[in-house]
Write a protein that holds these residues in place. Structure first.
Motif, PDB file in Angstrom:
ATOM      1  N   PRO A   1       2.496  -7.889  -9.312  1.00  0.00           N
ATOM      2  CA  PRO A   1       1.762  -6.864  -8.664  1.00  0.00           C
ATOM      3  C   PRO A   1       0.735  -7.102  -9.546  1.00  0.00           C
ATOM      4  N   VAL A   2       0.239  -7.186 -10.115  1.00  0.00           N
ATOM      5  CA  VAL A   2      -1.005  -7.286 -11.511  1.00  0.00           C
ATOM      6  C   VAL A   2      -1.809  -8.862 -11.500  1.00  0.00           C
ATOM      7  N   GLY A   3      -1.436  -9.859 -10.307  1.00  0.00           N
ATOM      8  CA  GLY A   3      -2.204 -10.879 -10.088  1.00  0.00           C
ATOM      9  C   GLY A   3      -3.362 -10.850  -9.643  1.00  0.00           C
ATOM     10  N   ASP A   4      -3.708  -9.728  -9.192  1.00  0.00           N
ATOM     11  CA  ASP A   4      -5.018  -9.607  -9.141  1.00  0.00           C
ATOM     12  C   ASP A   4      -5.447  -8.451  -9.338  1.00  0.00           C
ATOM     13  N   ASP A   5      -7.013  -7.894  -9.256  1.00  0.00           N
ATOM     14  CA  ASP A   5      -7.117  -6.986  -9.506  1.00  0.00           C
ATOM     15  C   ASP A   5      -6.686  -5.865  -8.421  1.00  0.00           C
ATOM     16  N   VAL A   6      -6.936  -4.282  -8.876  1.00  0.00           N
ATOM     17  CA  VAL A   6      -6.587  -3.199  -8.223  1.00  0.00           C
ATOM     18  C   VAL A   6      -6.748  -3.590  -7.153  1.00  0.00           C
ATOM     19  N   ASP A   7      -7.940  -3.367  -7.562  1.00  0.00           N
ATOM     20  CA  ASP A   7      -9.244  -3.204  -5.707  1.00  0.00           C
ATOM     21  C   ASP A   7      -8.946  -4.385  -4.778  1.00  0.00           C
ATOM     22  N   THR A   8      -8.937  -6.071  -5.102  1.00  0.00           N
ATOM     23  CA  THR A   8      -7.928  -6.447  -3.973  1.00  0.00           C
ATOM     24  C   THR A   8      -6.531  -6.236  -3.748  1.00  0.00           C
ATOM     25  N   VAL A   9      -5.795  -5.779  -4.542  1.00  0.00           N
ATOM     26  CA  VAL A   9      -4.201  -5.854  -4.022  1.00  0.00           C
ATOM     27  C   VAL A   9      -4.306  -3.793  -3.249  1.00  0.00           C
ATOM     28  N   ILE A  10      -5.483  -3.193  -3.196  1.00  0.00           N
ATOM     29  CA  ILE A  10      -5.189  -2.230  -2.295  1.00  0.00           C
ATOM     30  C   ILE A  10      -6.023  -2.757  -1.157  1.00  0.00           C
ATOM     31  N   ALA A  11      -6.352  -3.426  -1.372  1.00  0.00           N
ATOM     32  CA  ALA A  11      -7.284  -4.178  -0.070  1.00  0.00           C
ATOM     33  C   ALA A  11      -6.392  -4.646   0.773  1.00  0.00           C
ATOM     34  N   ALA A  12      -5.891  -5.544  -0.013  1.00  0.00           N
ATOM     35  CA  ALA A  12      -4.385  -6.433   0.925  1.00  0.00           C
ATOM     36  C   ALA A  12      -3.530  -5.457   1.805  1.00  0.00           C
ATOM     37  N   ALA A  13      -2.753  -4.263   0.937  1.00  0.00           N
ATOM     38  CA  ALA A  13      -2.341  -3.042   1.957  1.00  0.00           C
ATOM     39  C   ALA A  13      -2.833  -2.347   2.738  1.00  0.00           C
ATOM     40  N   GLU A  14      -4.359  -2.133   2.700  1.00  0.00           N
ATOM     41  CA  GLU A  14      -5.360  -2.131   4.251  1.00  0.00           C
ATOM     42  C   GLU A  14      -4.918  -2.234   5.059  1.00  0.00           C
ATOM     43  N   SER A  15      -5.009  -3.425   4.507  1.00  0.00           N
ATOM     44  CA  SER A  15      -5.466  -4.704   5.773  1.00  0.00           C
ATOM     45  C   SER A  15      -3.563  -4.998   6.530  1.00  0.00           C
ATOM     46  N   CYS A  16      -2.395  -4.614   5.705  1.00  0.00           N
ATOM     47  CA  CYS A  16      -1.534  -4.751   6.320  1.00  0.00           C
ATOM     48  C   CYS A  16      -1.584  -4.127   7.928  1.00  0.00           C
ATOM     49  N   PRO A  17      -1.123  -4.706   9.353  1.00  0.00           N
ATOM     50  CA  PRO A  17      -1.559  -3.974  10.081  1.00  0.00           C
ATOM     51  C   PRO A  17      -0.191  -3.203  10.422  1.00  0.00           C
ATOM     52  N   VAL A  18       0.470  -3.754   9.838  1.00  0.00           N
ATOM     53  CA  VAL A  18       2.075  -2.784  10.349  1.00  0.00           C
ATOM     54  C   VAL A  18       1.963  -1.157   9.373  1.00  0.00           C
ATOM     55  N   GLU A  19       1.574  -1.336   8.017  1.00  0.00           N
ATOM     56  CA  GLU A  19       1.197  -0.059   7.298  1.00  0.00           C
ATOM     57  C   GLU A  19       2.761   0.010   5.804  1.00  0.00           C
ATOM     58  N   CYS A  20       3.183  -1.566   5.844  1.00  0.00           N
ATOM     59  CA  CYS A  20       4.287  -2.052   5.257  1.00  0.00           C
ATOM     60  C   CYS A  20       3.947  -1.772   3.679  1.00  0.00           C
ATOM     61  N   ILE A  21       3.092  -1.835   3.367  1.00  0.00           N
ATOM     62  CA  ILE A  21       2.845  -1.659   1.917  1.00  0.00           C
ATOM     63  C   ILE A  21       2.422  -0.374   0.929  1.00  0.00           C
ATOM     64  N   THR A  22       3.212  -0.811  -0.572  1.00  0.00           N
ATOM     65  CA  THR A  22       3.398   0.745  -0.781  1.00  0.00           C
ATOM     66  C   THR A  22       2.554   0.235  -2.584  1.00  0.00           C
ATOM     67  N   VAL A  23       1.030   1.132  -3.113  1.00  0.00           N
ATOM     68  CA  VAL A  23       0.681   0.878  -4.256  1.00  0.00           C
ATOM     69  C   VAL A  23       1.341   1.861  -5.225  1.00  0.00           C
ATOM     70  N   VAL A  24       1.959   1.771  -5.870  1.00  0.00           N
ATOM     71  CA  VAL A  24       2.102   3.228  -7.330  1.00  0.00           C
ATOM     72  C   VAL A  24       1.781   2.320  -8.769  1.00  0.00           C
ATOM     73  N   ASP A  25       0.661   3.468  -8.921  1.00  0.00           N
ATOM     74  CA  ASP A  25      -0.013   3.318 -10.611  1.00  0.00           C
ATOM     75  C   ASP A  25       1.709   3.489 -11.627  1.00  0.00           C
ATOM     76  N   ALA A  26       0.951   3.038 -12.716  1.00  0.00           N
ATOM     77  CA  ALA A  26       1.987   3.166 -13.736  1.00  0.00           C
ATOM     78  C   ALA A  26       1.826   4.136 -14.006  1.00  0.00           C
TER      79      ALA A  26
END
Length: 74
Positions: free
Chosen positions: A40-65
């Motif tokens: 979950p922290v392999g990439d910076d936060v903005d990159t992880v969120i961009a990946a989640a936003e790019s999901c065509p079926v919106e199946c990714i959730t990102v939660v902070d600490a």
């Protein structure tokens, strides 16, 4: 780097691989050809969120600490 909890709803994932392409240090395709969070922290936060936003079926959730949902936004 902020601690993140990243989950992929594997029942909804179509295995398109867009998240892995956007954030290859955070996502990978598993043996069932669906996405999973590998670090979950392999990439910076903005990159992880961009990946989640790019999901065509919106199946990714990102939660902070603190428990705040960063994606999807309410």
């Amino acid at each position: 780097m902020a601690d993140l909890k990243v989950t992929v709803n594997q029942d909804d994932c179509t295995g398109c691989g867009v998240c892995e392409g956007e954030a290859p240090n955070s996502f990978e395709m598993n043996d069932d050809d669906v996405a999973q969070a590998k670090d979950p922290v392999g990439d910076d936060v903005d990159t992880v969120i961009a990946a989640a936003e790019s999901c065509p079926v919106e199946c990714i959730t990102v939660v902070d600490a603190s428990g705040k949902t960063l994606y999807p936004e309410d």
